[in-house]
Design a protein around this motif. Structure first.
Motif, mmCIF file in Angstrom:
data_model
loop_
_atom_site.group_PDB
_atom_site.id
_atom_site.type_symbol
_atom_site.label_atom_id
_atom_site.label_comp_id
_atom_site.label_asym_id
_atom_site.label_seq_id
_atom_site.Cartn_x
_atom_site.Cartn_y
_atom_site.Cartn_z
ATOM 1 N N PHE A 167 19.950 61.208 68.315
ATOM 2 C CA PHE A 167 19.681 60.787 66.980
ATOM 3 C C PHE A 167 20.236 62.017 65.952
ATOM 4 O O PHE A 167 19.637 62.808 65.689
ATOM 5 C CB PHE A 167 18.289 60.814 66.665
ATOM 6 N N THR A 168 21.458 61.746 65.508
ATOM 7 C CA THR A 168 22.139 62.719 64.815
ATOM 8 C C THR A 168 22.293 62.884 63.192
ATOM 9 O O THR A 168 22.371 63.762 62.844
ATOM 10 C CB THR A 168 23.809 62.901 65.070
ATOM 11 N N PRO A 169 21.812 61.815 62.638
ATOM 12 C CA PRO A 169 21.782 61.569 60.952
ATOM 13 C C PRO A 169 20.850 63.017 60.571
ATOM 14 O O PRO A 169 20.857 63.429 59.307
ATOM 15 C CB PRO A 169 21.138 60.409 60.545
ATOM 16 N N GLY A 170 19.743 63.268 61.333
ATOM 17 C CA GLY A 170 18.878 64.128 60.691
ATOM 18 C C GLY A 170 17.414 63.929 60.556
ATOM 19 O O GLY A 170 17.063 62.645 60.679
ATOM 20 N N VAL A 171 16.767 64.643 59.922
ATOM 21 C CA VAL A 171 15.229 64.287 59.498
ATOM 22 C C VAL A 171 15.069 63.689 58.346
ATOM 23 O O VAL A 171 15.573 64.049 57.232
ATOM 24 C CB VAL A 171 14.218 65.421 59.530
ATOM 25 N N PRO A 172 14.841 62.371 58.407
ATOM 26 C CA PRO A 172 14.482 61.482 57.193
ATOM 27 C C PRO A 172 13.370 62.178 56.402
ATOM 28 O O PRO A 172 12.321 62.407 56.830
ATOM 29 C CB PRO A 172 13.863 60.248 57.762
ATOM 30 N N ILE A 173 13.708 62.273 55.041
ATOM 31 C CA ILE A 173 12.492 63.054 53.924
ATOM 32 C C ILE A 173 12.492 62.079 52.874
ATOM 33 O O ILE A 173 13.592 61.885 52.293
ATOM 34 C CB ILE A 173 13.344 64.436 53.768
ATOM 35 N N GLU A 174 11.317 61.565 52.724
ATOM 36 C CA GLU A 174 11.117 60.793 51.406
ATOM 37 C C GLU A 174 10.690 61.747 50.349
ATOM 38 O O GLU A 174 9.803 62.595 50.304
ATOM 39 C CB GLU A 174 9.984 59.733 51.740
ATOM 40 N N VAL A 175 11.549 61.527 49.385
ATOM 41 C CA VAL A 175 11.473 62.271 47.931
ATOM 42 C C VAL A 175 11.386 61.368 46.760
ATOM 43 O O VAL A 175 11.869 60.479 46.554
ATOM 44 C CB VAL A 175 12.585 63.176 47.947
ATOM 45 N N VAL A 176 10.475 62.140 45.725
ATOM 46 C CA VAL A 176 10.495 61.301 44.447
ATOM 47 C C VAL A 176 11.981 61.461 43.885
ATOM 48 O O VAL A 176 12.507 62.477 43.821
ATOM 49 C CB VAL A 176 9.359 61.817 43.370
ATOM 50 N N PRO A 177 12.470 60.226 43.170
ATOM 51 C CA PRO A 177 13.756 60.332 42.889
ATOM 52 C C PRO A 177 14.130 61.288 41.855
ATOM 53 O O PRO A 177 15.279 61.943 42.229
ATOM 54 C CB PRO A 177 14.011 58.828 42.317
ATOM 55 N N PHE A 178 13.341 61.830 41.060
ATOM 56 C CA PHE A 178 13.970 62.877 39.913
ATOM 57 C C PHE A 178 13.855 64.491 40.877
ATOM 58 O O PHE A 178 14.720 64.910 40.148
ATOM 59 C CB PHE A 178 13.250 62.916 38.645
ATOM 60 N N LYS A 182 17.183 68.850 43.740
ATOM 61 C CA LYS A 182 16.439 70.141 43.775
ATOM 62 C C LYS A 182 16.232 70.391 45.253
ATOM 63 O O LYS A 182 16.182 71.165 45.848
ATOM 64 C CB LYS A 182 15.386 70.438 42.754
ATOM 65 N N VAL A 183 15.648 69.236 45.921
ATOM 66 C CA VAL A 183 15.032 69.244 47.273
ATOM 67 C C VAL A 183 16.392 69.551 48.115
ATOM 68 O O VAL A 183 16.369 70.272 48.979
ATOM 69 C CB VAL A 183 14.337 67.995 47.634
ATOM 70 N N LEU A 184 17.397 68.607 47.624
ATOM 71 C CA LEU A 184 18.696 68.986 48.593
ATOM 72 C C LEU A 184 19.405 70.234 48.097
ATOM 73 O O LEU A 184 19.685 71.056 49.756
ATOM 74 C CB LEU A 184 19.742 67.896 47.847
ATOM 75 N N GLN A 185 19.134 71.000 47.368
ATOM 76 C CA GLN A 185 19.591 72.241 47.024
ATOM 77 C C GLN A 185 18.575 73.247 47.862
ATOM 78 O O GLN A 185 19.264 74.318 48.639
ATOM 79 C CB GLN A 185 19.321 72.788 45.638
ATOM 80 N N ASN A 186 17.380 73.158 47.945
ATOM 81 C CA ASN A 186 16.462 73.773 48.804
ATOM 82 C C ASN A 186 16.936 73.733 50.327
ATOM 83 O O ASN A 186 16.873 74.548 51.123
ATOM 84 C CB ASN A 186 15.067 73.735 48.734
ATOM 85 N N ALA A 234 6.598 71.512 58.519
ATOM 86 C CA ALA A 234 5.896 72.181 57.575
ATOM 87 C C ALA A 234 6.609 72.979 56.310
ATOM 88 O O ALA A 234 6.193 72.781 55.249
ATOM 89 C CB ALA A 234 4.776 73.182 58.385
ATOM 90 N N GLN A 235 7.669 73.458 56.518
ATOM 91 C CA GLN A 235 8.459 73.960 55.600
ATOM 92 C C GLN A 235 9.164 73.036 54.872
ATOM 93 O O GLN A 235 9.285 73.225 53.461
ATOM 94 C CB GLN A 235 9.650 74.731 56.304
ATOM 95 N N ILE A 236 9.562 71.700 55.295
ATOM 96 C CA ILE A 236 10.028 70.726 54.205
ATOM 97 C C ILE A 236 8.928 70.167 53.425
ATOM 98 O O ILE A 236 9.207 69.932 52.430
ATOM 99 C CB ILE A 236 10.576 69.579 55.269
ATOM 100 N N LYS A 237 7.931 70.123 54.156
ATOM 101 C CA LYS A 237 6.520 69.439 53.332
ATOM 102 C C LYS A 237 6.159 70.310 52.176
ATOM 103 O O LYS A 237 5.717 69.748 51.210
ATOM 104 C CB LYS A 237 5.462 69.198 54.408
ATOM 105 N N MET A 238 6.519 71.493 52.394
ATOM 106 C CA MET A 238 6.203 72.463 51.317
ATOM 107 C C MET A 238 7.027 72.431 50.068
ATOM 108 O O MET A 238 6.591 72.906 48.969
ATOM 109 C CB MET A 238 6.076 73.882 51.746
ATOM 110 N N LEU A 239 8.315 71.674 50.193
ATOM 111 C CA LEU A 239 9.173 71.648 48.892
ATOM 112 C C LEU A 239 8.655 70.620 47.981
ATOM 113 O O LEU A 239 8.383 69.616 48.466
ATOM 114 C CB LEU A 239 10.313 71.115 49.318
ATOM 115 N N THR A 240 8.336 71.115 46.827
ATOM 116 C CA THR A 240 7.833 70.048 45.564
ATOM 117 C C THR A 240 8.796 69.106 45.625
ATOM 118 O O THR A 240 9.982 69.261 45.314
ATOM 119 C CB THR A 240 7.484 70.956 44.565
#
Ligand SMILES: O=C(CO)[C@H](O)[C@H](O)COP(=O)(O)O
Length: 280
Positions: A167-178, A182-186, A234-240
Motif C-alpha cells: 500500500f504505497t499512497p501513504g498514511v491517510p491523515i484527516e485534517v481540518v480544511p483551513f 500548514k500540515v503539509l508543510q510540517n 504520535a508525531q503526526i497526531k501532534m500537528l495542530t
C-alpha cells in the motif's frame, strides 16, 4: 434491547428494533473473482468466530470487504439480529446496514460496542494497520476504540511484514480544511514525508471531503519509519490541525486474510498464526 448510554438519554434507533424483519443480503452476485472470494472468506470466518449470540451492539466498518461481513450477519437470520444494533463507520456502512434491514444506531448512543469488524489497507506482523483508503478512519478509529473486540478482515494482498509494502499512497491523515497547507508543510519539512499530498477527488473538482467535512492528506514514509508505526502516528497526531491518523496501533485482537487457495490466515495479537479452511 441493548442499554443506551444513560437511563436519561433515549436511543434514537433509526430502524425498528425488537421485531424480526426480512433481511436482505447486500451481496447479490456470487460469481466472485478470486480476489472478491478471498474477501468473502475472511469476512465470513471472522463473523463466525467473533459475532456471538449474546452480542447486542456491533460496529460495521467501511470498504469493499465489509459487505461480506454484513452478508454473513444477514445469513444468521432475522431472529438473532432483531435485538441487535449496528453502528456504522460512515456513509457507506450506514447505507449497508439500512438497506440490509438491520437496526441502525450510532456510537453516541452506544459508546460500548461488543465487536467491531472492519477492513484494512495493510496489516503488519504485529497487527498494526493502515486504514483510511476510503477516508473513513476517524470514525473507524472511534468504533475500534469503543469495541471490546476489534477484528480486521482483508484479502491476501494486505498481509505484510511491514506497513507500506504493497500500500504505497501513504498514511491517510484527516485534517481540518483551513490547516491543510500548514500540515503539509510540517509533513514535508519536519516529519520526513516530502511527497505528502492532498487527496484529490475523482469525479469532483477539488479535494476529497470526508464524511466529517474534512480534507485527507496521504503521507508516504520510508520503510524505516514504518517499522515503528506508533512513533510516526504520535508525531503526526501532534500537528495542530490533524484530526486523526490512519495508523491503528495495538488495537486489533485478530486479523483475517482470505487467500487465493480458499484458505484463511488468522493472525492473533498474541503472535499466533492459524491457517483454516474456507467456511461453507
Ligand atoms: O480504511 C478503510 C476505509 O477508510 C477501509 O477499511 C480500507 O480502505 C479497506 O478497504 P477494502 O476492504 O476495500 O480493501
Amino acid at each position: 434491547m441493548p442499554s443506551p448510554v444513560s437511563p436519561t438519554i433515549r436511543p434514537v434507533v433509526l430502524s425498528r428494533i425488537g421485531q424480526p424483519t426480512k433481511l436482505i443480503s447486500p451481496v447479490k452476485d456470487q460469481n466472485l473473482s478470486v480476489l472478491e472470494r478471498s474477501k468473502q472468506l475472511a469476512a465470513w470466518t471472522a463473523v463466525d468466530q467473533h459475532v456471538k449470540p449474546e452480542h447486542r451492539v456491533i460496529g460495521i466498518g467501511s470498504g469493499s470487504t465489509v459487505p461480506y461481513v454484513v452478508e454473513r450477519i444477514v445469513q444468521l437470520g432475522a431472529e438473532p439480529n432483531q435485538d441487535r444494533v449496528f453502528i456504522p463507520t460512515g456513509f457507506q456502512s450506514k447505507e449497508l446496514i439500512v438497506s440490509s434491514g438491520l437496526n441502525l444506531g450510532d456510537v453516541d448512543q452506544f459508546p460500548t460496542i461488543d465487536v467491531t469488524l472492519d477492513g484494512a489497507d495493510e496489516v503488519d506482523h504485529e497487527l498494526n494497520c493502515i486504514k483510511g483508503g476510503g477516508a473513513c478512519h476517524l470514525r473507524e478509529k472511534v468504533l475500534a476504540e469503543a469495541a471490546n473486540t476489534f477484528i480486521l478482515v482483508a484479502d491476501f494482498r494486505k498481509n505484510v511484514e511491514y506497513l507500506g509494502t504493497n500500500f504505497t499512497p501513504g498514511v491517510p491523515i484527516e485534517v481540518v480544511p483551513f490547516a491543510y497547507a500548514k500540515v503539509l508543510q510540517n509533513l514535508h519539512h519536519i516529519l520526513g514525508s516530502p511527497n505528502a499530498s492532498l487527496r484529490m477527488a475523482v469525479k469532483k473538482a477539488g479535494p476529497v471531503v470526508s464524511d466529517n467535512g474534512n480534507f485527507i492528506i496521504d503521507a508516504p514514509f520510508d520503510l524505516e519509519k514504518m517499522k515503528t508505526p506508533y512513533t510516526i502516528m504520535a508525531q503526526i497526531k501532534m500537528l495542530t490541525g490533524v484530526v486523526e491518523v490512519g495508523l491503528f496501533c495495538n488495537m486489533a485482537k485478530a486479523a483475517y486474510f482470505g487467500n487465493e487457495d480458499g484458505s484463511v490466515t488468522i493472525k492473533w495479537n498474541d503472535g499466533r498464526v492459524e491457517q483454516v479452511a474456507a467456511p461453507q
